[in-house]
Design a protein around this motif. Structure first.
Motif: not given
Length: 235
Positions: A159-165, A170-172, A176-177, A190-195
């Motif tokens: 699940v990409n771009k979680t930082d945009l939620a 969107v409830d990440v 993910l659940a 759950g992936l973010s380039r800032s995480d």
């Protein structure tokens, strides 16, 4: 007569791990491959094959990003539905992969990117050893619940771009659940380039799959079939 009751372990492969990356248009497949190249190129020998219908745009993006030497990035122009080139008639992709493996005999990992498509696109196990299916939060929090062969049975779901939620409502944790419920025991990241922790988790998963493949214990799994294929993309 040979005794087949106690088969010997599979022999270690003599070629690199072939890892497919697929998912709908705009989920960040090219950026994901660029990220893996940046993270792994210092310790692994890498190459990339991209797929587009009438262009080599994804390959040009990766070359311009400087993630690998340009000659290690090849493009396949499918000329038709991207499904065909990664699943039904894999000859163009297989030839390109084998050319890269001949040109760079020390390769450890070949990354193959599918052309952008809908939720039903998966790679043939005759082409890749393992595959990652990519969703992103901008596609909607309910996408993971809708299922499909890639979501449910790819070796890894991202699940990409979680930082945009926060910007797309969107409830990440819920997404993910839902993804985890759809996949049973299959891994979800759950992936973010800032995480940094999520990046480390992804890199660790790739390295573990490669170790299993090198040891001869990884078995490619087919997420298909694609009986409900709908051409949602534009040709």
């Amino acid at each position: 007569m040979p005794d087949h009751r106690h088969p010997h372990p599979a022999s270690p492969p003599t070629r690199p791990l072939r890892l497919g990356v697929c998912g709908p248009v705009g989920t960040g497949k090219s950026s994901l491959i660029a990220l893996l190249c940046r993270e792994l190129s210092a310790r692994l020998e890498l190459a990339v094959v991209t797929n587009d219908i009438y262009t080599d745009e994804d390959a040009r993006f990766l070359r311009s990003a400087g993630v690998l030497a340009p000659e290690r990035i090849r493009a396949v122009e499918t000329g038709a539905c991207p499904h065909t080139a990664i699943r039904d008639d894999i000859s163009a992709n297989l030839t390109t992969v084998e050319e890269l493996e001949d040109a760079f005999p020390g390769l450890d990992l070949v990354l193959l990117e599918s052309g952008g498509d809908n939720l039903t696109a998966t790679f043939s196990p005759a082409l890749v050893d393992a595959q990652v299916f990519v969703l992103d939060v901008a596609g909607g929090g309910d996408v993971a619940r809708k299922g499909g062969p890639g979501i449910e049975r790819a070796d890894l779901l991202i699940v990409n771009k979680t930082d945009l939620a926060p910007y797309v409502g969107v409830d990440v944790p819920r997404m993910l659940a839902d993804a985890t419920a759809a996949r049973g025991e299959g891994p979800v990241i759950g992936l973010s380039r800032s995480d940094r922790s999520s990046i480390d988790e992804l890199v660790g998963w790739v390295e573990e799959v490669r170790r299993s493949q090198t040891a001869g214990v990884h078995v490619p799994v087919d997420p298909g079939p694609m009986a409900h294929h709908v051409h949602a993309h534009e040709h």
